[in-house]
Write a protein that holds these residues in place. Structure first.
Motif, mmCIF file in Angstrom:
data_model
loop_
_atom_site.group_PDB
_atom_site.id
_atom_site.type_symbol
_atom_site.label_atom_id
_atom_site.label_comp_id
_atom_site.label_asym_id
_atom_site.label_seq_id
_atom_site.Cartn_x
_atom_site.Cartn_y
_atom_site.Cartn_z
ATOM 1 N N GLY A 144 -80.085 114.542 -60.174
ATOM 2 C CA GLY A 144 -78.803 113.844 -60.247
ATOM 3 C C GLY A 144 -78.977 112.385 -60.646
ATOM 4 N N ALA A 145 -80.033 111.751 -60.124
ATOM 5 C CA ALA A 145 -80.266 110.333 -60.414
ATOM 6 C C ALA A 145 -80.664 110.107 -61.863
ATOM 7 N N ILE A 146 -81.502 110.988 -62.409
ATOM 8 C CA ILE A 146 -81.966 110.765 -63.786
ATOM 9 C C ILE A 146 -80.896 111.148 -64.801
ATOM 10 N N THR A 147 -80.105 112.155 -64.519
ATOM 11 C CA THR A 147 -79.048 112.523 -65.469
ATOM 12 C C THR A 147 -77.921 111.498 -65.472
ATOM 13 N N SER A 148 -77.739 110.801 -64.361
ATOM 14 C CA SER A 148 -76.693 109.776 -64.299
ATOM 15 C C SER A 148 -77.154 108.446 -64.877
ATOM 16 N N GLY A 149 -78.479 108.328 -65.111
ATOM 17 C CA GLY A 149 -79.015 107.086 -65.640
ATOM 18 C C GLY A 149 -79.398 106.074 -64.574
ATOM 19 N N ALA A 150 -79.308 106.471 -63.293
ATOM 20 C CA ALA A 150 -79.688 105.562 -62.210
ATOM 21 C C ALA A 150 -81.195 105.286 -62.222
ATOM 22 N N ILE A 151 -81.963 106.252 -62.697
ATOM 23 C CA ILE A 151 -83.403 106.080 -62.903
ATOM 24 C C ILE A 151 -83.721 106.592 -64.301
ATOM 25 N N HIS A 152 -84.891 106.224 -64.826
ATOM 26 C CA HIS A 152 -85.251 106.629 -66.188
ATOM 27 C C HIS A 152 -86.409 107.618 -66.240
ATOM 28 N N ALA A 153 -87.020 107.893 -65.087
ATOM 29 C CA ALA A 153 -88.090 108.889 -65.018
ATOM 30 C C ALA A 153 -88.159 109.407 -63.591
ATOM 31 N N THR A 154 -88.633 110.629 -63.452
ATOM 32 C CA THR A 154 -88.842 111.176 -62.118
ATOM 33 C C THR A 154 -89.946 112.221 -62.173
ATOM 34 N N VAL A 155 -90.334 112.708 -61.010
ATOM 35 C CA VAL A 155 -91.399 113.697 -60.898
ATOM 36 C C VAL A 155 -90.805 115.030 -60.492
ATOM 37 N N LEU A 156 -91.230 116.094 -61.191
ATOM 38 C CA LEU A 156 -90.870 117.459 -60.830
ATOM 39 C C LEU A 156 -92.150 118.287 -60.784
ATOM 40 N N ASN A 157 -92.082 119.430 -60.147
ATOM 41 C CA ASN A 157 -93.211 120.346 -60.187
ATOM 42 C C ASN A 157 -93.320 120.958 -61.577
ATOM 43 N N SER A 158 -94.536 121.240 -61.998
ATOM 44 C CA SER A 158 -94.748 121.806 -63.333
ATOM 45 C C SER A 158 -94.053 123.148 -63.510
ATOM 46 N N THR A 159 -93.774 123.823 -62.398
ATOM 47 C CA THR A 159 -93.096 125.117 -62.471
ATOM 48 C C THR A 159 -91.587 124.982 -62.685
ATOM 49 N N ASP A 160 -91.089 123.744 -62.673
ATOM 50 C CA ASP A 160 -89.643 123.523 -62.792
ATOM 51 C C ASP A 160 -89.226 123.156 -64.214
ATOM 52 N N LYS A 161 -89.944 123.676 -65.204
ATOM 53 C CA LYS A 161 -89.650 123.306 -66.593
ATOM 54 C C LYS A 161 -88.262 123.742 -67.048
ATOM 55 N N ILE A 204 -104.608 125.087 -43.232
ATOM 56 C CA ILE A 204 -105.112 126.462 -43.153
ATOM 57 C C ILE A 204 -104.903 127.244 -44.450
ATOM 58 N N GLY A 205 -104.347 126.592 -45.457
ATOM 59 C CA GLY A 205 -104.143 127.228 -46.758
ATOM 60 C C GLY A 205 -103.387 126.268 -47.655
ATOM 61 N N GLY A 206 -103.180 126.662 -48.919
ATOM 62 C CA GLY A 206 -102.396 125.802 -49.797
ATOM 63 C C GLY A 206 -102.778 125.928 -51.255
ATOM 64 N N LEU A 207 -102.395 124.932 -52.034
ATOM 65 C CA LEU A 207 -102.626 124.916 -53.476
ATOM 66 C C LEU A 207 -103.529 123.743 -53.834
ATOM 67 N N ASN A 208 -104.485 123.986 -54.717
ATOM 68 C CA ASN A 208 -105.483 122.982 -55.076
ATOM 69 C C ASN A 208 -105.114 122.147 -56.290
ATOM 70 N N ARG A 209 -103.902 122.257 -56.766
ATOM 71 C CA ARG A 209 -103.492 121.515 -57.950
ATOM 72 C C ARG A 209 -102.295 120.644 -57.621
ATOM 73 N N LEU A 210 -102.295 119.435 -58.186
ATOM 74 C CA LEU A 210 -101.139 118.563 -58.024
ATOM 75 C C LEU A 210 -99.941 119.209 -58.693
ATOM 76 N N GLY A 211 -100.159 119.781 -59.892
ATOM 77 C CA GLY A 211 -99.140 120.602 -60.539
ATOM 78 C C GLY A 211 -97.797 119.925 -60.702
ATOM 79 N N GLN A 212 -97.803 118.673 -61.180
ATOM 80 C CA GLN A 212 -96.543 117.962 -61.347
ATOM 81 C C GLN A 212 -96.406 117.439 -62.769
ATOM 82 N N MET A 213 -95.186 117.046 -63.104
ATOM 83 C CA MET A 213 -94.923 116.474 -64.415
ATOM 84 C C MET A 213 -93.957 115.309 -64.255
ATOM 85 N N ILE A 214 -94.104 114.329 -65.114
ATOM 86 C CA ILE A 214 -93.151 113.231 -65.177
ATOM 87 C C ILE A 214 -92.169 113.541 -66.295
#
Length: 318
Positions: free
Chosen positions: A163-180, A95-105
């Protein structure tokens, strides 16, 4: 004494009854700015002014289950899981929402080029959610294949991914573009963004059966969302104060960046276009998760937002 009491009693009977706020529950699956409208509007008292005693519930990865189970009446949830559930027969409508994926790796500082990710682990929220699609579409730009060139790991919500990426458990992750703001705070790098892809990143969802039997409640709810968006755009001071409390962040510069990002994120009326749904259908078909799907428009009902827009700002509650 009786002569005094009787007139008061009769006067009380003559007065109109005090309207009781209807109690509903609304979930959101991420504490990101794309979905913070629910708790923000509740904290600002906007839902209550529209006659809805609304409880905003944070449910990571389970919003659709809660919605279908009747535990909540509305949900702000990622588009992919909504569309996939609907194609499987779930009683859902957007019934509503956002039309952009709006994410960053974002990547660990040790990753200098996209090819450095080959053989590494990358973190998403949950398979089939927006973060999963954001990672897939982002890596596709560099011809990196999921679970072949890189290994996908389900990590959880944004705090867990950080927490996972700063600890080195993973090397990339996805965040919303607004979380710069997290990029600088945690020493990460932005590998790519998917801001311009038409995609139902976050949808406001309910069940069709609930919408049919509670149309006025749906209108009140969406009116509250629209008024919350208007509140964000017209009262930056109060909005920033609420956001600072919600995120428990005393950094004024970060709070200002967060407000600026939120202010530019939501349109005045959050209509969803069919193309944003079609993008998800196309990916699901490519992955072999669905064979056929109904027209993209059939997943949407924008009539409630149209009614609210026709009312104009400050419409009286009926």
């Amino acid at each position: 004494m009786i002569r005094l009491i009787i007139p008061v009693f009769l006067l009380a009977l003559a007065l109109p009854p005090v309207a009781q706020a209807q109690t509903i529950k609304a979930s959101y699956g991420s504490p990101s700015l794309t979905q913070v409208i629910f708790p923000l509007g509740v904290q600002a008292g906007i839902f209550e002014r529209n006659g809805l005693g609304t409880e905003a519930i944070y449910i990571a990865g389970r919003s659709i289950s809660a919605l279908l189970g009747g535990d909540v009446q509305f949900a702000f949830v990622g588009g992919p899981q909504t569309i996939q559930a609907r194609t499987s027969g779930a009683d859902l409508v957007v019934i509503g929402g956002l039309n952009r994926l709006g994410q960053m790796i974002v990547v660990h500082p040790s990753i200098r080029t996209p090819r450095d990710l080959i053989g590494k682990k990358v973190g998403i929220g949950v398979f089939g959610t927006t973060s999963d699609y954001g990672m897939r579409l982002g890596l596709k730009q560099f011809n990196l294949r999921p679970n072949k060139d890189v290994t996908f790991i389900q990590v959880g919500d944004v705090p867990a991914r950080l927490g996972a990426i700063t600890s080195g458990a993973i090397h990339a992750t996805v965040l919303n573009s607004t979380d710069k703001l997290y990029v600088d705070r945690f020493g990460l790098r932005i590998l790519t963004e998917t801001e311009n892809i038409d995609f139902l990143g976050s949808g406001i969802v309910t069940t069709e059966s609930y919408a049919r039997s509670h149309r006025e409640t749906v209108v009140r709810f969406l009116r509250s969302v629209v008024e919350t968006i208007r509140f964000v755009k017209t009262d930056p001071k109060k909005t920033t104060e609420i956001l600072a409390k919600y995120y428990r962040d005393k950094d004024e510069a970060a709070s200002k960046r967060r407000y600026d990002a939120l202010n530019g994120l939501h349109p005045a009326y959050p209509y969803v276009v069919p193309g944003a749904v079609q993008s998800i259908i196309d990916v699901l078909k490519e992955d072999g998760k669905i064979k056929d799907a109904p027209p993209a428009q059939s997943f949407l009902d924008m009539s409630y937002l149209h009614a609210i827009e026709r009312e104009g700002p400050g419409a009286a509650i009926k």
